[in-house]
Write an enzyme that holds these catalytic residues in place. Sequence first.
Site, mmCIF file in Angstrom:
data_model
loop_
_atom_site.group_PDB
_atom_site.id
_atom_site.type_symbol
_atom_site.label_atom_id
_atom_site.label_comp_id
_atom_site.label_asym_id
_atom_site.label_seq_id
_atom_site.Cartn_x
_atom_site.Cartn_y
_atom_site.Cartn_z
ATOM 1 C CD GLU A 1 -3.088 -1.006 2.125
ATOM 2 O OE1 GLU A 1 -3.251 0.090 2.716
ATOM 3 O OE2 GLU A 1 -3.758 -2.015 2.356
ATOM 4 N N GLY A 2 1.915 1.259 -0.788
ATOM 5 C CA GLY A 2 2.818 2.410 -0.846
ATOM 6 C C GLY A 2 3.920 2.230 0.171
ATOM 7 C CD GLN B 1 11.594 3.247 2.210
ATOM 8 O OE1 GLN B 1 10.662 2.552 1.832
ATOM 9 N NE2 GLN B 1 12.331 2.942 3.269
#
Lengths: 386, 265
Positions: A362-363, A366
């Site tokens: 989910e991203g 960083q």
Amino acid sequence: MKYQYTELQQELRQMAKDFAIKEIAPYFKEYDVKGEFPRELFEKYHEAGYTTMMIPEEYGGQGLGCLDCVLINEMLGQYGDVGFLASAGSGELSMMPVIIGGTQDQIQRYGDVIITGGHAAFSLTEPDSGSDAASIRTTAVRDGDYYVLNGRKCFVTSGGIADIYTVLATVDRSKGTRGITCFMIERDTPGLSVGKEEDKMGLRLSNTTDLIFDNCRVPAANRVGDEGMGFKIAMKNLDRSRPVGSIGAVSIAQAAIDHALKYAKERKTFGKPLIENQAIAFMLADMQIQCEAARNLVYRCAENIDKGIYDSEFGSIVKTFCGDMVMDVTVNAVQIFGGYGYSREYPVEKLMRDAKIFAIFEGANQIQRIVISRAMMKRDLNALKD
Amino acid sequence: MNILVCVKQVPDTTEIKIDPVTNTLIREGVPSIVNTFDGYALEIAARVRDKNGGTITILTMGPEQAKKAIKECLAVGADKGVLLSDRAFGGSDTLATSYVLSRAVRHLEGRLGCFDVVFCGKQAIDGDTGQVGPELAAHLGRPQVTYASDVEVVDGELRVKRESDEGYDIISCPTPAVVTVVKTAYEPRNPTIKGKLAANRAEIPTLTAADFEIDTSLCGLNGSPTKVKKTYTPARGGKVVKIQESDASKSAAALMAMLSDAKIL
């Protein structure tokens, strides 16, 4: 920490805890070794209503708010298995975009699969496009009443077990995110095939596969929202599901803390329990401090969503904190167990393996820091002039 | 099928502690649950209802907080519930309890129609007497089958699987009847979110002694021939003899011989 849950929330949490202890906990070790989604556990899970918690009642779901859902999932994950929840919950995550951007007919068709106990998968990520969603390469070319899809998706949760898929493809790569379009695609659609299943480090009860589109002809009636609306729909979906994803980190961390605490009280070295060494006691205190902070962030994020407040920066903060926290906590839990922590006979090594993904999916954390720092750069600092 | 299930809210005896001074249960901090056997009774009732249609009503006697037990039943498939609560019912032994229940059953039947089956657990896990179900059948003047582990409806009659030491009997029984239930071969169903939400919204009516026809001299302490003289925790570690012959009648004979030899009988 004491929380002011409503009576209903307390009961739902107790019910979820009982369910997890009775129906999930006895089996997850076996399935973790096998790296397999336990289909036979799913039926009872679905019957109890855990697969459709946030789907509105009018569409056959439970109609719960985001916070209620978070509070329930916290127990299911803490006493059950977060990997199982990831695959078992993917139906809801996949149906939400259709509820957000689809027609009544589409919602009905999707609901017929999910509400009756089928599986669904949400598919955005590609081998060369993870957090960089604008560069997705799966194309959708209009051909009369159909779109023809070509490309490859990866890391699709429940990809191998889904009966229906929510897929993001681009109708025009030159438009970046504005070309991304959302489709609902049935499993048996010619040209759609399931690729290899990932043999993962953690969350091994979840099913994760590639998806391959080879001249896959999808009826235009399956397009969810307008052309180019897919990215917005997907982001809205991910915004809403953010706390539900992040609470998994809290579940894993609290489980690790509880195991480590129990062990530190029971295990004796040099004539006294481990926990009577301040070095160990303070480790446990720090773990609980971190976990409690994360829990509060997730609860607040969920409350915001129930109030209609969508705040990407805050969502990223919550996600990042939880992802870093759960790794720190579980590494320390293994440390407290010493050599036994490194053994598969004890529960904490699995929790440590399960934890790592929370800073990646989910991203990645960083990317989240980019989102947060970019939002910070836009901040009005005029008040500091004096 | 119009079904009634009688349940009792009991302390969770897996977590029970006895006060060493007063020899009574420490109730503080002990969670209350629906009596386990009543849970099995409800599961059998729910399966009968799911197969044949109908309604399941829950009846319990107790203080206001016993409504929580009713709500737990609503979350696992019961349709409605009624609480019997009155100071006059307090302190009832099994005879008085079964009398109050029987009067309430008659009252409810005036509104809801005759219950085809009244299910009870075989006994409560706190008192362990196993008397209320059979006494209720006697008060109601209805046939009863005890120790049931499964019930089906065949041609309008109950077909009850009755557990015994030797195995089981299949007994057919006309309705209306009272059936008391042992542990079933299947696990009671899990509560559902929908069930919990509905239970949370449900209004549970309370019936007091003034709401139906009842002789209060037969209720509560007044109506209870059982008097508790003393409670104590039996000392453990005494000499134990286990008699286990090939069947129950031989075991009984061996026991009689032993007691007779010891000049106890």
